[in-house]
Design a protein around this motif. Structure first.
Motif, mmCIF file in Angstrom:
data_model
loop_
_atom_site.group_PDB
_atom_site.id
_atom_site.type_symbol
_atom_site.label_atom_id
_atom_site.label_comp_id
_atom_site.label_asym_id
_atom_site.label_seq_id
_atom_site.Cartn_x
_atom_site.Cartn_y
_atom_site.Cartn_z
ATOM 1 N N CYS A 92 0.804 -1.035 0.042
ATOM 2 C CA CYS A 92 0.049 -0.058 -0.041
ATOM 3 C C CYS A 92 0.917 1.029 -0.044
ATOM 4 N N SER A 93 1.808 1.397 -0.846
ATOM 5 C CA SER A 93 2.940 2.294 -0.702
ATOM 6 C C SER A 93 2.090 3.886 -1.170
ATOM 7 N N SER A 94 1.196 3.690 -2.134
ATOM 8 C CA SER A 94 0.468 4.791 -2.665
ATOM 9 C C SER A 94 -0.263 5.365 -1.547
ATOM 10 N N LEU A 95 -1.012 4.546 -0.569
ATOM 11 C CA LEU A 95 -1.830 4.915 0.521
ATOM 12 C C LEU A 95 -0.834 5.684 1.448
ATOM 13 N N LEU A 96 0.476 5.210 1.530
ATOM 14 C CA LEU A 96 1.331 5.857 2.633
ATOM 15 C C LEU A 96 1.752 7.341 2.212
ATOM 16 N N VAL A 97 1.868 7.181 0.657
ATOM 17 C CA VAL A 97 2.359 8.622 0.100
ATOM 18 C C VAL A 97 1.217 9.726 0.322
ATOM 19 N N PHE A 98 -0.096 9.096 -0.073
ATOM 20 C CA PHE A 98 -1.335 10.161 0.242
ATOM 21 C C PHE A 98 -1.356 10.628 1.727
ATOM 22 N N MET A 129 1.293 14.112 -7.224
ATOM 23 C CA MET A 129 1.006 13.099 -8.461
ATOM 24 C C MET A 129 2.413 12.643 -8.624
ATOM 25 N N LYS A 130 3.544 13.565 -8.579
ATOM 26 C CA LYS A 130 4.855 13.061 -8.818
ATOM 27 C C LYS A 130 5.152 12.111 -8.030
ATOM 28 N N LYS A 131 4.932 11.953 -6.693
ATOM 29 C CA LYS A 131 5.476 11.160 -5.761
ATOM 30 C C LYS A 131 4.478 9.708 -5.942
ATOM 31 N N LEU A 132 3.258 9.938 -6.180
ATOM 32 C CA LEU A 132 2.482 8.674 -6.570
ATOM 33 C C LEU A 132 2.881 7.964 -7.839
ATOM 34 N N ALA A 180 5.933 6.054 -6.753
ATOM 35 C CA ALA A 180 5.601 4.857 -6.130
ATOM 36 C C ALA A 180 5.098 3.861 -6.772
ATOM 37 N N GLN A 181 4.187 4.304 -7.959
ATOM 38 C CA GLN A 181 3.564 3.187 -8.983
ATOM 39 C C GLN A 181 4.703 2.524 -9.816
ATOM 40 N N ASP A 182 5.599 3.339 -10.249
ATOM 41 C CA ASP A 182 6.730 2.854 -10.970
ATOM 42 C C ASP A 182 7.428 1.915 -10.128
ATOM 43 N N LYS A 183 7.809 2.183 -8.925
ATOM 44 C CA LYS A 183 8.331 1.132 -8.091
ATOM 45 C C LYS A 183 7.732 -0.063 -8.023
ATOM 46 N N GLN A 189 9.104 -3.542 -9.126
ATOM 47 C CA GLN A 189 9.230 -4.819 -8.188
ATOM 48 C C GLN A 189 8.274 -6.039 -8.360
ATOM 49 N N GLU A 190 7.138 -5.779 -9.305
ATOM 50 C CA GLU A 190 6.228 -6.709 -9.672
ATOM 51 C C GLU A 190 6.998 -7.475 -10.782
ATOM 52 N N ARG A 191 7.765 -6.917 -11.863
ATOM 53 C CA ARG A 191 8.413 -7.346 -12.819
ATOM 54 C C ARG A 191 9.509 -8.269 -12.477
ATOM 55 N N GLN A 192 10.244 -7.792 -11.252
ATOM 56 C CA GLN A 192 11.337 -8.397 -10.652
ATOM 57 C C GLN A 192 10.967 -9.840 -10.214
ATOM 58 N N SER A 193 9.768 -9.756 -9.333
ATOM 59 C CA SER A 193 9.276 -10.988 -8.902
ATOM 60 C C SER A 193 8.755 -12.019 -9.744
ATOM 61 N N GLN A 194 8.059 -11.553 -10.944
ATOM 62 C CA GLN A 194 7.810 -12.352 -11.814
ATOM 63 C C GLN A 194 8.933 -13.109 -12.455
#
Length: 121
Positions: A19-25, A57-60, A63-66, A70-75
């Motif tokens: 929930c990184s976007s929630l923490l950023v918000f 918006m820049k921080k969100l 966070a989304q790119d990160k 991470q999802e691509r790396q885990s895949q």
């Protein structure tokens, strides 16, 4: 004794990773005045009424790119784990040779006892 604090810490770390976007918000809401005054890209244009939302918006986006990275790396690691090939070992099993001679007259193998195959009485 230490089990409860460790479990709370692990639970919090798992939730924060997902929930990184929630923490950023939440961080934006807590520091909105400071962000609007100091970090906002449009602070010299008050007619836009940005109030730091450009920074949010820049921080969100970061966070989304990160998360996507991470999802691509885990895949990739899941695919690599799935493609681990163990060497195949072929064992040769010796089967007893079965010599069944089928006579043309009966159509049944001779080695099978005739007591099994008989008409009902």
């Amino acid at each position: 004794m230490l089990l409860k604090p460790i479990s709370i810490l692990l639970l919090f770390s798992l939730l924060s990773a997902n929930c990184s976007s929630l923490l950023v918000f939440l961080g934006f809401e807590a520091n909105q005045n400071y962000i609007a005054k100091e970090l906002c890209e449009n602070k010299d244009k008050p007619e836009m009424h940005c109030n730091g939302k450009c920074y949010l918006m820049k921080k969100l986006k970061q966070a989304q790119d990160k998360e996507q990275k991470q999802e691509r790396q885990s895949q990739k690691t899941q695919i690599q784990d799935a493609l681990v090939v163990k060497p195949l070992v072929f064992k040769q099993y010796a089967f007893a040779e079965i010599n069944l001679h089928v006579p043309f007259s009966t159509g049944m193998p001779q080695s099978i006892k005739n007591s099994i195959f008989h008409p009902p009485q």
